[in-house]
Scaffold this active site. Structure first.
Site, PDB file in Angstrom:
ATOM      1  N   LYS A  82     -23.814  19.759   8.861  1.00 12.25           N
ATOM      2  CA  LYS A  82     -25.218  20.153   8.724  1.00 12.25           C
ATOM      3  C   LYS A  82     -25.282  21.686   8.676  1.00 12.25           C
ATOM      4  O   LYS A  82     -24.532  22.356   9.406  1.00 12.25           O
ATOM      5  CB  LYS A  82     -25.952  19.606   9.940  1.00 12.25           C
ATOM      6  CG  LYS A  82     -27.419  19.861  10.060  1.00 12.25           C
ATOM      7  CD  LYS A  82     -27.924  19.115  11.305  1.00 12.25           C
ATOM      8  CE  LYS A  82     -29.392  19.264  11.562  1.00 12.25           C
ATOM      9  NZ  LYS A  82     -29.839  18.425  12.698  1.00 12.25           N
ATOM     10  N   SER A 156     -33.251  15.161  11.974  1.00 13.43           N
ATOM     11  CA  SER A 156     -33.199  16.320  11.116  1.00 13.43           C
ATOM     12  C   SER A 156     -31.896  16.434  10.319  1.00 13.43           C
ATOM     13  O   SER A 156     -31.820  17.232   9.400  1.00 13.43           O
ATOM     14  CB  SER A 156     -33.382  17.588  11.948  1.00 13.43           C
ATOM     15  OG  SER A 156     -32.331  17.716  12.902  1.00 13.43           O
ATOM     16  N   SER A 180     -31.753  13.313  16.160  1.00 17.02           N
ATOM     17  CA  SER A 180     -31.520  13.821  14.800  1.00 17.02           C
ATOM     18  C   SER A 180     -30.167  13.457  14.194  1.00 17.02           C
ATOM     19  O   SER A 180     -29.944  13.693  13.003  1.00 17.02           O
ATOM     20  CB  SER A 180     -31.685  15.343  14.773  1.00 17.02           C
ATOM     21  OG  SER A 180     -33.034  15.688  14.877  1.00 17.02           O
TER      22      SER A 180
END
Lengths: 472, 99
Positions: A82, A156, A180
């Site tokens: 990420k 997320s 997330s």
């Protein structure tokens, strides 16, 4: 095997082929780069593709392995974190226009350890801004769910979920402050692990909330999650919250044997307000494990319903404090939802924050009692994916004319509030159109990721949900 | 025996639930709330509170923040309503040694 079929193998299968020198890390990396080039315009999973870095690392891996310097299960395997983990000399955007040009001069501990293990960096994955944006209006546009591209991959760690489900990378690292990692794992039908707080260093991971943040593996299979945790776990002097607890050999849990494993099934909260199909699939998965030799026991976390609202107070208060300077200097560059949340949190009281921390104490005590009775607690992983929110409504959390319900926090926020680990794995698909993945989650006591892997691997080995592919 | 009665103001959230039960929703409910003493915020209140947080918001921005904060307070109400025993101390962070 054709190069374009390589991407459909698990990390463990690919590692075996690399070790046996049946495939080269270079050809494998190129196969993933080709797939990224083909699918990223459709899915927007990657913000940055580090083609040159990846090929250079793959060539180095190939050379080292040929010279007999095999480093272990991740050597020569591609991965993509990420884009909230700092990568030295490589753009790290945090999914935000605020930090769109940031090139760190340091490396996160997680990516450093992965590099040291010989893993190959394919690029940096999309996310909701600073791990909390709207998903639609975040800095680089929304990633899309490979099962249905007008659906959300959740967040997320949206790019991680999308890239894994679309076989654009075999391994990823997500971050999880309230769910997330596990949310995208659930929406995209992949494996997501939020390990015990302090098991993995947060150094170099841009903060959302200091006391809730985790960086952890997102993968296609349980064995791959175990292999990644093996590499990234352990004390880090640069993160004082990391534990000195020894890191066990996680591969020992991958036996397929659950005889005698005690599965706690919560009587309240976790199965309430669930999508009926999630509920049914989770119960069927528990039954499958019982048929394999596990036993079930009723458990209860009486204050679980407070985890979401209390967790939100903690998360947003800490986030508003962390982003204070940026919010003063560049408010207009923030996603409107992020800005709204952070500005509102400036007005939270210290009393509310401390009361939320007292709720954390209660939840920790109740979770500790649960694991006096069982080895893992099984819960629905989450609801099926929902549609991407249209831009016109994604500008604010506020929907006029009605009071917001208490923030429930799903079945995940309690893991961040208490620090307890959870793994989420596929356990089915919706029967009504559109076909979307369903997942089950397993919690365990702190630092008992072995039992998470034991339960999850056994179930995965007895089913083939994780092998199904979206049509792209 | 006398029963102990604790008088507690009706929260905005509870007020909205009551109104919904009476079939009053949307702008009508919002209007009633605005006229009630149910703890509803206003931009004027936050403007005054600006001094406490050492940050000035424009009038336009205050409207957005007020609505967002009101929403949050509604969401927190169950935490505010929760009665916790005096013996429970805050847990600032996960501490494995205490688990």
């Amino acid at each position: 095997m054709a190069n374009n079929d390589l991407v459909f193998q698990s990390g463990r299968e690919l590692a075996a082929m690399i070790k046996a020198r049946k495939i080269s890390p270079v050809e494998l990396t190129q196969a993933y780069l080709d797939r990224i080039a083909a699918l990223n315009p459709k899915l927007n999973a990657f913000i940055t593709v580090t083609k040159d870095v990846a090929l250079a690392q793959a060539k180095q891996a190939e050379k080292d392995i040929a010279a007999g310097k095999y480093l272990g299960a991740l050597h020569g395997l591609p991965y993509a974190p990420k884009d909230i983990l700092a990568t030295k000399g490589i753009l790290t955007t945090n999914g935000s226009k605020v930090t769109a040009d940031w090139v760190p001069n340091y490396e996160s501990t997680v990516t450093e350890r992965l590099a040291r293990s010989g893993a190959v960096l394919l690029g940096k994955l999309n996310l909701l801004e600073f791990a909390m944006g709207s998903g639609t209006l975040s800095g680089f546009g929304p990633a899309r769910n490979p099962w249905h591209t007008d659906y959300s991959p959740s967040g997320s760690s949206s790019g991680s979920g999308a890239a894994l489900a679309a076989y654009m990378t075999p391994l990823s690292i997500g971050t999880d402050t309230g769910g997330s990692i596990r949310g995208p794992a659930s929406f995209c039908g992949i494996v997501g692990l939020k390990q015990t707080y302090g098991r993995v260093s947060r150094y170099g991971v841009t903060t959302l909330a200091w006391t809730l943040d985790h960086a952890g593996p997102m993968t296609k299979t349980v064995a791959d999650a175990a292999a990644m945790l093996q590499v990234i776990a352990g004390h880090d002097p640069r993160d004082p919250t990391t534990s000195r607890e020894p890191v066990p050999d996680y591969s020992k849990a991958l036996t397929g044997n659950v005889k005698g494993l005690r599965i706690g099934v919560p009587k309240t909260y976790f199965f309430e307000n669930q999508n009926p199909e999630s509920d049914k699939a989770t119960k069927a998965a528990i039954q499958k494990l019982v048929e394999m030799g596990a036993t079930t026991v009723d458990v209860d976390v009486p204050h679980a319903k407070y985890a979401g609202s209390a967790g939100w107070i903690v998360a947003m208060a800490e986030a508003a404090c962390f982003h204070e300077k940026r919010l003063r200097q560049k408010p207009e560059l923030f996603d409107p939802v992020v800005r709204e949340r952070l500005e509102a949190a400036k007005f939270y009281s210290a009393t509310d924050y401390l009361k939320a921390l007292r709720v954390r104490s209660i939840l920790q005590d109740e979770m500790a009692k649960v694991f006096e009775k069982c080895d893992v607690m099984a819960v629905p992983g989450g609801s099926p994916a929902s549609k991407l929110e249209p831009p016109e409504t994604a500008k604010s959390d506020v929907k006029p004319g009605s009071a917001a319900p208490a923030f429930r926090g799903g079945n995940t926020f309690i893991g961040n509030m208490t620090g307890y680990p959870e793994i989420v794995i596929p356990c089915g698909f919706t029967t009504a159109a559109p076909t979307l993945p369903l997942t089950i989650g397993f919690y365990a006591k702190p630092f008992d990721e072995l039992n998470l892997f034991r339960a999850a691997y056994a179930y995965e080995s007895a089913t083939d949900w994780h092998k199904k592919r979206p049509t792209l | 025996m006398k029963s102990k009665i604790t008088e507690k103001p009706v929260s905005r959230r509870k007020m909205l639930q009551l109104l919904a039960a009476l079939g009053i929703t949307g702008p009508a409910a919002t209007e009633i709330l605005a006229q009630s003493k149910g703890g509803a915020l206003s931009p004027e209140i936050l403007k005054t509170a600006n001094a406490l947080i050492d940050q000035q918001f424009s009038d336009e921005r205050l409207k957005v923040v007020t609505a967002a904060l009101q929403r949050n307070l509604d969401q927190f109400q169950i935490v505010r309503d929760l009665e916790i025993d005096d013996s429970v101390e805050p847990a600032p962070i996960f501490n494995a040694k205490l688990r």
